[in-house]
Design an enzyme around this catalytic site. Sequence first.
Site, PDB file in Angstrom:
ATOM      1  N   TYR A  63      24.608  26.747  30.998  1.00 51.43           N
ATOM      2  CA  TYR A  63      23.787  26.817  32.506  1.00 51.43           C
ATOM      3  C   TYR A  63      23.268  25.648  33.272  1.00 51.43           C
ATOM      4  CZ  TYR A  63      21.782  30.606  35.301  1.00 51.43           C
ATOM      5  OH  TYR A  63      21.395  30.959  36.030  1.00 51.43           O
ATOM      6  N   LYS A  76      16.837  27.866  38.264  1.00 51.35           N
ATOM      7  CA  LYS A  76      16.181  28.949  37.327  1.00 51.35           C
ATOM      8  C   LYS A  76      14.564  28.680  37.337  1.00 51.35           C
ATOM      9  CE  LYS A  76      18.739  32.428  39.007  1.00 51.35           C
ATOM     10  NZ  LYS A  76      19.254  32.874  39.861  1.00 51.35           N
TER      11      LYS A  76
HETATM   12  P1  NAD Z   1      27.298  37.761  42.981  1.00 49.86           P
HETATM   13  O1  NAD Z   1      28.479  36.693  43.253  1.00 49.86           O
HETATM   14  O2  NAD Z   1      27.196  38.677  43.086  1.00 49.86           O
HETATM   15  O3  NAD Z   1      26.627  37.364  43.805  1.00 49.86           O
HETATM   16  C1  NAD Z   1      25.770  35.945  44.162  1.00 49.86           C
HETATM   17  C2  NAD Z   1      25.161  36.321  45.770  1.00 49.86           C
HETATM   18  O4  NAD Z   1      25.247  34.431  46.574  1.00 49.86           O
HETATM   19  C3  NAD Z   1      27.392  35.957  46.804  1.00 49.86           C
HETATM   20  O5  NAD Z   1      26.939  37.574  47.817  1.00 49.86           O
HETATM   21  C4  NAD Z   1      26.932  34.703  47.410  1.00 49.86           C
HETATM   22  O6  NAD Z   1      27.477  35.110  48.680  1.00 49.86           O
HETATM   23  C5  NAD Z   1      25.162  34.632  47.384  1.00 49.86           C
HETATM   24  N1  NAD Z   1      25.327  33.107  48.188  1.00 49.86           N
HETATM   25  C6  NAD Z   1      25.689  31.574  47.981  1.00 49.86           C
HETATM   26  N2  NAD Z   1      24.888  31.293  48.563  1.00 49.86           N
HETATM   27  C7  NAD Z   1      24.702  31.279  49.226  1.00 49.86           C
HETATM   28  C8  NAD Z   1      23.861  31.079  50.373  1.00 49.86           C
HETATM   29  N3  NAD Z   1      23.854  29.948  50.609  1.00 49.86           N
HETATM   30  N4  NAD Z   1      23.330  31.557  51.007  1.00 49.86           N
HETATM   31  C9  NAD Z   1      23.248  33.383  51.281  1.00 49.86           C
HETATM   32  N5  NAD Z   1      23.912  33.657  50.052  1.00 49.86           N
HETATM   33  C10 NAD Z   1      25.179  33.339  49.365  1.00 49.86           C
HETATM   34  O7  NAD Z   1      26.922  37.532  41.283  1.00 49.86           O
HETATM   35  P2  NAD Z   1      25.273  38.347  40.872  1.00 49.86           P
HETATM   36  O8  NAD Z   1      25.257  37.807  39.665  1.00 49.86           O
HETATM   37  O9  NAD Z   1      25.331  39.578  41.562  1.00 49.86           O
HETATM   38  O10 NAD Z   1      24.094  36.838  41.610  1.00 49.86           O
HETATM   39  C11 NAD Z   1      23.296  38.134  41.600  1.00 49.86           C
HETATM   40  C12 NAD Z   1      21.585  37.067  41.981  1.00 49.86           C
HETATM   41  O11 NAD Z   1      21.223  37.279  40.414  1.00 49.86           O
HETATM   42  C13 NAD Z   1      21.924  35.064  41.483  1.00 49.86           C
HETATM   43  O12 NAD Z   1      20.487  34.873  41.448  1.00 49.86           O
HETATM   44  C14 NAD Z   1      22.431  35.280  40.232  1.00 49.86           C
HETATM   45  O13 NAD Z   1      21.780  33.671  39.552  1.00 49.86           O
HETATM   46  C15 NAD Z   1      21.790  36.226  39.661  1.00 49.86           C
HETATM   47  N6  NAD Z   1      22.107  36.885  38.052  1.00 49.86           N
HETATM   48  C16 NAD Z   1      23.508  37.570  37.196  1.00 49.86           C
HETATM   49  C17 NAD Z   1      23.159  37.237  35.893  1.00 49.86           C
HETATM   50  C18 NAD Z   1      24.301  37.381  35.876  1.00 49.86           C
HETATM   51  O14 NAD Z   1      24.659  36.789  34.591  1.00 49.86           O
HETATM   52  N7  NAD Z   1      25.193  37.673  36.904  1.00 49.86           N
HETATM   53  C19 NAD Z   1      22.069  37.126  34.845  1.00 49.86           C
HETATM   54  C20 NAD Z   1      20.941  37.418  36.081  1.00 49.86           C
HETATM   55  C21 NAD Z   1      20.736  37.103  37.625  1.00 49.86           C
END
Ligand code: NAD
Length: 253
Positions: free
Chosen positions: A152, A159
């Site tokens: 990570y 984060k």
């Molecule tokens: P995802 O790829 O579906 O969503 C990520 C989003 O971030 C996308 O819609 C993308 O367009 C947007 N994005 C990126 N750069 C951007 C910018 N400059 N301006 C506006 N939007 C932007 O993936 P996800 O896993 O649903 O991620 C959503 C959140 O959840 C993130 O913060 C991620 O770190 C967090 N998260 C994910 C996980 C996992 O395992 N998937 C676990 C814990 C937390």
Amino acid sequence: MGILEGKKLLVTGVLMDSSIAFHVAKIAQEEGAEVVLTSFGRTMKITQTIAKRLPSTPEVLELDVSDQGHLDSLAERLGQQVDRLDGVLHSIGFAPPGAFNFLEGTWEDVSTALHVSAYSLKSLAAAALPVMGHGGSIVGLTFDAQFAWPVYDWMGVAKAAFESTNRYLARDLGPKGIRCNLVSAGPIRTTAAKSIPGFEQFEQTWHDRAPLGWDIRDAVPAARACAALLSDWFPATTGEIVHVDGGVHAMGQ
Ligand code: NAD
């Protein structure tokens, strides 16, 4: 009556129907909320297509959180869709590939990760503030930043900054009656997750260590927690991180 009946919510981060934000938007609509989505650049068209899979198709506003012009005009553009905002979901994360190598990551890689994945919580909150009032709720998604994880790397540092930003926002927006909380989700196979080299290592950790078990294909538990935090059911909770990780955060070896 749904727990979000009559709420007007801004949901960022719907890219695919695997996105955690897609499930939050779906649950929010099912629970009675009116939802406006955001997307940006080339992904606008994808979000507009995916939005049609929601119970009712929401408007999609353009918002790149690193574009000050988009942030400055957000409240006015939102005002054309809704008369007020009750909640905002921050579901945004990005780091360049170089940020996933801790010792080699350049400041350019790291600064982009911090800008888009951490500072953006403050930017989004400040941009939405003019249309938000007492009782409002801001919710974001983190991946437990208490530990150094395999792979990570600088995203983990981003984060940690994100989690701290949540606490400072809670301090500054509390007097306005606005709550700020995070959901710390276990690993879910989304587009963002698949862009992390070696993401499978998390999947194995959760398989081995989650007392409740963990399904990496199921974003619904994390999305439900977001919906609950956006509702009126956590009226005295702010600066909090709710773990939705099958219990991994509470375990030793
Ligand atoms: P995802 O790829 O579906 O969503 C990520 C989003 O971030 C996308 O819609 C993308 O367009 C947007 N994005 C990126 N750069 C951007 C910018 N400059 N301006 C506006 N939007 C932007 O993936 P996800 O896993 O649903 O991620 C959503 C959140 O959840 C993130 O913060 C991620 O770190 C967090 N998260 C994910 C996980 C996992 O395992 N998937 C676990 C814990 C937390």
